[in-house]
Design a protein around this motif. Structure first.
Motif, PDB file in Angstrom:
ATOM      1  N   ILE A  38      36.105  44.835  42.441  1.00 44.32           N
ATOM      2  CA  ILE A  38      37.031  43.932  43.135  1.00 44.32           C
ATOM      3  C   ILE A  38      38.361  44.637  43.389  1.00 44.32           C
ATOM      4  CG2 ILE A  38      38.440  41.859  42.808  1.00 44.32           C
ATOM      5  CD1 ILE A  38      36.020  40.555  41.501  1.00 44.32           C
ATOM      6  N   LYS A  39      38.837  45.407  42.430  1.00 42.48           N
ATOM      7  CA  LYS A  39      40.128  46.074  42.571  1.00 42.48           C
ATOM      8  C   LYS A  39      40.113  47.160  43.639  1.00 42.48           C
ATOM      9  CE  LYS A  39      42.037  45.298  38.004  1.00 42.48           C
ATOM     10  NZ  LYS A  39      42.526  45.926  36.769  1.00 42.48           N
ATOM     11  N   LYS A  40      38.948  47.597  44.077  1.00 46.45           N
ATOM     12  CA  LYS A  40      38.871  48.616  45.122  1.00 46.45           C
ATOM     13  C   LYS A  40      39.276  48.068  46.484  1.00 46.45           C
ATOM     14  CE  LYS A  40      35.486  51.534  42.898  1.00 46.45           C
ATOM     15  NZ  LYS A  40      34.158  52.114  42.961  1.00 46.45           N
ATOM     16  N   GLU A  46      47.365  44.824  46.488  1.00 48.41           N
ATOM     17  CA  GLU A  46      48.733  44.764  46.970  1.00 48.41           C
ATOM     18  C   GLU A  46      49.248  43.330  47.035  1.00 48.41           C
ATOM     19  OE1 GLU A  46      48.825  46.811  50.661  1.00 48.41           O
ATOM     20  OE2 GLU A  46      48.335  48.739  49.765  1.00 48.41           O
ATOM     21  N   PHE A  47      50.528  43.209  47.306  1.00 45.87           N
ATOM     22  CA  PHE A  47      51.174  41.914  47.444  1.00 45.87           C
ATOM     23  C   PHE A  47      50.618  41.213  48.681  1.00 45.87           C
ATOM     24  CE2 PHE A  47      54.631  39.133  48.810  1.00 45.87           C
ATOM     25  CZ  PHE A  47      54.830  38.421  47.648  1.00 45.87           C
TER      26      PHE A  47
END
Length: 78
Positions: A38-40, A46-47
């Motif tokens: 998921i973080k990829k 990012e914001f």
């Protein structure tokens, strides 16, 4: 919540405690792998600057893509 058993200093775990720790670690590794996938996605790192009403749609899209990749993944054997 199931808490893994700690090995006593200089001792050994019972076979039941070893099996429990093994099952817990399998689930933990799977969850960590999904969070990494998921973080990829850039939208998750990012914001978020778009319309807040669409925030859930972005997360739903990312979760759907990660689930699709995870379900259709061929098992890797060492």
């Amino acid at each position: 919540m199931i808490v893994p058993r700690m090995r006593p200093k200089g001792g050994r775990l019972s076979p039941d405690d070893r099996d429990l720790n093994h099952q817990i670690s399998k689930v933990r590794i799977t969850v960590e792998d999904v969070v990494c996938k998921i973080k990829k996605f850039r939208v998750c790192r990012e914001f978020y600057r778009n319309d807040p009403r669409h925030y859930g749609q972005f997360w739903g899209g990312v979760a759907g893509l990660v689930n699709l990749r995870t379900v259709n993944r061929t098992p890797q054997f060492a």
